[in-house]
Design a protein around this motif. Structure first.
Motif, PDB file in Angstrom:
ATOM      1  N   SER A  84      11.702  66.159  24.183  1.00 22.45           N
ATOM      2  CA  SER A  84      11.878  66.150  22.729  1.00 22.45           C
ATOM      3  C   SER A  84      12.460  64.839  22.224  1.00 22.45           C
ATOM      4  CB  SER A  84      12.769  67.315  22.309  1.00 22.45           C
ATOM      5  OG  SER A  84      14.026  67.260  22.985  1.00 22.45           O
ATOM      6  N   ASP A  85      13.236  64.151  23.059  1.00 20.43           N
ATOM      7  CA  ASP A  85      13.810  62.868  22.643  1.00 20.43           C
ATOM      8  C   ASP A  85      12.733  61.808  22.436  1.00 20.43           C
ATOM      9  OD1 ASP A  85      16.400  63.909  22.849  1.00 20.43           O
ATOM     10  OD2 ASP A  85      16.491  63.442  24.991  1.00 20.43           O
ATOM     11  N   MET A  86      11.581  62.001  23.068  1.00 17.33           N
ATOM     12  CA  MET A  86      10.474  61.044  22.956  1.00 17.33           C
ATOM     13  C   MET A  86       9.373  61.540  22.022  1.00 17.33           C
ATOM     14  SD  MET A  86      11.775  58.835  24.894  1.00 17.33           S
ATOM     15  CE  MET A  86      13.391  59.134  25.612  1.00 17.33           C
ATOM     16  N   GLY A  87       9.642  62.647  21.316  1.00 19.13           N
ATOM     17  CA  GLY A  87       8.638  63.193  20.410  1.00 19.13           C
ATOM     18  C   GLY A  87       7.613  64.063  21.098  1.00 19.13           C
ATOM     19  N   LEU A  88       7.897  64.487  22.327  1.00 21.87           N
ATOM     20  CA  LEU A  88       6.974  65.327  23.085  1.00 21.87           C
ATOM     21  C   LEU A  88       7.496  66.753  23.158  1.00 21.87           C
ATOM     22  CD1 LEU A  88       6.215  62.889  26.038  1.00 21.87           C
ATOM     23  CD2 LEU A  88       4.666  63.456  24.161  1.00 21.87           C
ATOM     24  N   SER A  89       6.572  67.709  23.193  1.00 22.76           N
ATOM     25  CA  SER A  89       6.979  69.114  23.296  1.00 22.76           C
ATOM     26  C   SER A  89       5.842  69.926  23.894  1.00 22.76           C
ATOM     27  CB  SER A  89       7.351  69.680  21.921  1.00 22.76           C
ATOM     28  OG  SER A  89       6.237  69.625  21.041  1.00 22.76           O
ATOM     29  N   LEU A  90       6.238  70.968  24.640  1.00 24.87           N
ATOM     30  CA  LEU A  90       5.268  71.905  25.206  1.00 24.87           C
ATOM     31  C   LEU A  90       5.110  73.082  24.263  1.00 24.87           C
ATOM     32  CD1 LEU A  90       6.170  71.982  29.012  1.00 24.87           C
ATOM     33  CD2 LEU A  90       3.955  71.382  28.028  1.00 24.87           C
ATOM     34  N   ALA A  91       3.860  73.337  23.830  1.00 30.39           N
ATOM     35  CA  ALA A  91       3.580  74.444  22.921  1.00 30.39           C
ATOM     36  C   ALA A  91       3.527  75.753  23.692  1.00 30.39           C
ATOM     37  CB  ALA A  91       2.268  74.190  22.192  1.00 30.39           C
ATOM     38  N   VAL A  92       3.472  76.864  22.943  1.00 25.40           N
ATOM     39  CA  VAL A  92       3.433  78.191  23.564  1.00 25.40           C
ATOM     40  C   VAL A  92       2.200  78.349  24.437  1.00 25.40           C
ATOM     41  CG1 VAL A  92       3.314  80.663  23.082  1.00 25.40           C
ATOM     42  CG2 VAL A  92       4.747  79.187  21.656  1.00 25.40           C
ATOM     43  N   ASP A  93       1.080  77.745  24.027  1.00 22.51           N
ATOM     44  CA  ASP A  93      -0.159  77.872  24.798  1.00 22.51           C
ATOM     45  C   ASP A  93      -0.220  76.926  25.995  1.00 22.51           C
ATOM     46  OD1 ASP A  93      -0.481  75.446  23.578  1.00 22.51           O
ATOM     47  OD2 ASP A  93      -2.352  75.929  22.555  1.00 22.51           O
ATOM     48  N   GLY A  94       0.879  76.198  26.238  1.00 24.44           N
ATOM     49  CA  GLY A  94       0.937  75.323  27.400  1.00 24.44           C
ATOM     50  C   GLY A  94       0.483  73.904  27.163  1.00 24.44           C
ATOM     51  N   THR A  95      -0.014  73.597  25.963  1.00 22.84           N
ATOM     52  CA  THR A  95      -0.464  72.238  25.677  1.00 22.84           C
ATOM     53  C   THR A  95       0.731  71.359  25.323  1.00 22.84           C
ATOM     54  OG1 THR A  95      -0.881  72.817  23.364  1.00 22.84           O
ATOM     55  CG2 THR A  95      -2.738  72.975  24.898  1.00 22.84           C
ATOM     56  N   LEU A  96       0.502  70.058  25.404  1.00 17.87           N
ATOM     57  CA  LEU A  96       1.537  69.064  25.136  1.00 17.87           C
ATOM     58  C   LEU A  96       1.286  68.449  23.766  1.00 17.87           C
ATOM     59  CD1 LEU A  96       3.979  67.766  26.582  1.00 17.87           C
ATOM     60  CD2 LEU A  96       2.411  66.033  27.471  1.00 17.87           C
ATOM     61  N   ASN A  97       2.317  68.387  22.937  1.00 20.17           N
ATOM     62  CA  ASN A  97       2.196  67.832  21.587  1.00 20.17           C
ATOM     63  C   ASN A  97       3.025  66.551  21.464  1.00 20.17           C
ATOM     64  OD1 ASN A  97       0.569  69.964  20.726  1.00 20.17           O
ATOM     65  ND2 ASN A  97       2.338  71.218  20.145  1.00 20.17           N
ATOM     66  N   LEU A  98       2.569  65.665  20.575  1.00 22.28           N
ATOM     67  CA  LEU A  98       3.260  64.407  20.331  1.00 22.28           C
ATOM     68  C   LEU A  98       3.606  64.265  18.862  1.00 22.28           C
ATOM     69  CD1 LEU A  98       4.240  61.525  21.032  1.00 22.28           C
ATOM     70  CD2 LEU A  98       1.874  60.749  20.694  1.00 22.28           C
ATOM     71  N   ASP A  99       4.884  64.019  18.587  1.00 24.59           N
ATOM     72  CA  ASP A  99       5.349  63.691  17.240  1.00 24.59           C
ATOM     73  C   ASP A  99       5.467  62.170  17.180  1.00 24.59           C
ATOM     74  OD1 ASP A  99       6.761  63.157  14.913  1.00 24.59           O
ATOM     75  OD2 ASP A  99       8.031  64.941  15.067  1.00 24.59           O
ATOM     76  N   ALA A 100       4.460  61.520  16.589  1.00 22.06           N
ATOM     77  CA  ALA A 100       4.401  60.052  16.574  1.00 22.06           C
ATOM     78  C   ALA A 100       5.611  59.453  15.860  1.00 22.06           C
ATOM     79  CB  ALA A 100       3.106  59.589  15.916  1.00 22.06           C
ATOM     80  N   GLU A 101       6.093  60.078  14.792  1.00 25.27           N
ATOM     81  CA  GLU A 101       7.239  59.545  14.060  1.00 25.27           C
ATOM     82  C   GLU A 101       8.507  59.583  14.911  1.00 25.27           C
ATOM     83  OE1 GLU A 101       7.692  61.501  10.357  1.00 25.27           O
ATOM     84  OE2 GLU A 101       5.784  60.774   9.527  1.00 25.27           O
ATOM     85  N   GLN A 102       8.674  60.666  15.668  1.00 26.57           N
ATOM     86  CA  GLN A 102       9.836  60.758  16.551  1.00 26.57           C
ATOM     87  C   GLN A 102       9.783  59.689  17.641  1.00 26.57           C
ATOM     88  OE1 GLN A 102      12.595  62.468  16.386  1.00 26.57           O
ATOM     89  NE2 GLN A 102      13.378  61.729  18.358  1.00 26.57           N
ATOM     90  N   LEU A 103       8.578  59.422  18.157  1.00 24.45           N
ATOM     91  CA  LEU A 103       8.434  58.364  19.152  1.00 24.45           C
ATOM     92  C   LEU A 103       8.766  57.008  18.536  1.00 24.45           C
ATOM     93  CD1 LEU A 103       7.637  57.388  21.969  1.00 24.45           C
ATOM     94  CD2 LEU A 103       5.255  57.361  21.222  1.00 24.45           C
ATOM     95  N   ASP A 104       8.316  56.771  17.295  1.00 25.75           N
ATOM     96  CA  ASP A 104       8.648  55.520  16.601  1.00 25.75           C
ATOM     97  C   ASP A 104      10.157  55.354  16.475  1.00 25.75           C
ATOM     98  OD1 ASP A 104       6.115  54.518  16.219  1.00 25.75           O
ATOM     99  OD2 ASP A 104       5.813  55.564  14.323  1.00 25.75           O
TER     100      ASP A 104
END
Length: 455
Positions: free
Chosen positions: A324-344
């Motif tokens: 989460s510190d890098m804007g990444l998170s695992l969704a309930v369905d097991g996929t990986l999500n990216l929050d580009a603003e958090q990464l910025d």
């Protein structure tokens, strides 16, 4: 297989048809074996598809595990005086560049001759070339009976000449034009003894048409001289390509675009792998059929190992960091999500922590390295997927042996039926012959008895 077309001739029974039905019934024993072989082939293909997706994910993780990715620099230029390129050594910042003079190569034109293809040198001689830097001075051997064009070719063929030669027509005659191969004042050609070499040269003097000159520029007000228009070291890690006189501003920044691209590719590769394994292990797959690897232990191990690596934090300089510190998170369905603003935000606030999270520090590997190792182990010749493929291939070999053995037994059974049907056919033929004979005899006996009564 022997022909069965003669069966039934003696008995009149459809023994061929009956034998064909028995053969079809026997060969039905092969169908379960063939189905099992096909199932194993489907599994091997599914393992191969999983390997392909995992290999793509490994490549994405390897790219993100490269420390140089986080050291990349961009050089943006405003103004047309220079172009610029930055390497990993460049320090982010803004630099003012003023170009006062471009570097140029020196050139010289010799005396004129009337005909470039006419012989102008009666005997073998030497053409002396002199430069601002005396260390470049050289002599080119000129053969006897040379023309202006021959002299040009001799100069161009001499690797020590430090000039390129051409023949030009200035409107009054033909001249040998010599241009220094290098730019800068010291590389400038300053003279030649062409008038002594060419017997037919006119009295015009050799002329320096352009003196070689160094480039003069300023970087943040500091004067710099360069013998070429490609200037390295004036700004650490930046190569300046001087274009024209004037001013430009060079801004060096961290190459966040490449980092974003690498993280995005990493997320996409993981989700593609997750989609592949999910489809192949689905209870109701395409057209309601179960996935080829439903309940497969190797795929379960793969998914579990990668999830474990993703969920585990990474210690960077003694501080624990999570996805989460890098804007990444695992969704309930097991996929990986990216929050580009958090990464910025993470890149802006603490770029070293972002680099350490993915690539690790000197004591502990980062997330990308950890995942790369896991993927490599799974893809290894002794890994779970290769072992599963080998197991399926061994089962196919065993099924092939079983199929061949069953076919042999079926042939033996059909041969036995054929022999028995042949015996039955012969016996029925004999019985039919006996029946016909007896019928004939009885018929004759009946006729004789009727005649005696009438008498």
């Amino acid at each position: 297989m022997a022909s069965i077309t003669s069966l039934g001739i003696g008995s009149g029974l459809d023994l061929n048809g009956l034998l064909g039905q028995l053969q079809q019934a026997e060969r039905a024993k092969l169908e379960p074996i063939e189905q099992q072989r096909q199932e194993q082939q489907v599994q091997i293909s599914a393992y191969g598809e999983t390997q392909g997706a995992l290999s793509g994910f490994e490549s994405a993780a390897n790219r993100l595990n490269d420390p140089s990715l986080f050291e990349g620099r961009n050089a943006e230029v405003t103004g047309s005086a220079v172009q610029a390129a930055a390497d990993n050594e460049a320090a982010p910042g803004e630099y003012g560049v003023t170009v006062d003079q471009l570097a140029a190569a020196g050139s010289l034109a010799t005396q004129r001759v009337d005909d470039p293809s006419a012989e102008i040198s009666s005997g073998a001689t030497d053409l002396d070339l002199t430069f601002e830097d005396a260390a470049l001075n050289t002599t080119v051997n000129i053969a006897a009976d040379s023309t202006l064009e021959d002299i040009r070719d001799a100069v161009n063929a001499d690797p020590e000449a430090a000039v390129s030669a051409s023949v030009i027509n200035d409107g009054e005659g033909y001249r040998l034009a010599l241009m220094s191969e290098e730019t800068g004042e010291q590389a400038s050609i300053t003279g030649t003894n062409f008038d002594a070499v060419a017997d037919q040269a006119t009295l015009s003097d050799a002329t320096v048409t352009q003196a070689g000159q160094d480039a003069n520029l300023e970087v943040n007000g500091i004067a710099i001289t360069s013998t070429t228009n490609q200037v390295e070291g004036a700004i650490q890690g930046v190569t300046l390509d001087l274009q024209q006189q004037g001013s430009s501003t060079v801004t060096v920044t961290r190459d966040d675009d490449s980092i974003h691209e690498a993280v995005t590719d990493f997320v996409d590769a993981y989700n593609e792998l997750r989609d592949t394994t999910g489809r192949l292990t689905a209870f109701n797959g395409a057209e309601g059929e179960p996935g080829a690897l439903i309940g497969d232990s190797a795929v379960r191990m793969l998914e579990s190992s990668l999830r474990s690596d993703l969920a585990a934090g990474v210690s960077v300089d003694g501080e624990q960091h999570l996805l989460s510190d890098m804007g990444l998170s695992l969704a309930v369905d097991g996929t990986l999500n990216l929050d580009a603003e958090q990464l910025d935000t993470a890149l802006a606030d603490d770029p070293d922590s972002v680099a350490g999270f993915f690539t690790g520090d000197s004591e502990e590997g980062g997330l990308a390295g950890r995942l790369s190792v896991t993927a490599g182990q799974l893809l290894d010749q002794n890994g779970a997927l290769e072992r599963s493929i080998s197991g399926a291939e061994n089962r196919i070999d065993s099924l092939n042996d079983r199929y061949e053995l069953t076919e042999q037994r079926i042939e033996q059974t059909i041969d036995r039926y054929r022999t028995q049907f042949g015996q039955l056919d012969s016996m029925m033929a004999e019985m039919n012959q006996t029946s016909a004979f007896l019928t004939q005899q009885l018929s004759q006996l009946g006729g004789s008895a009727g005649g005696d009564s009438m008498g």
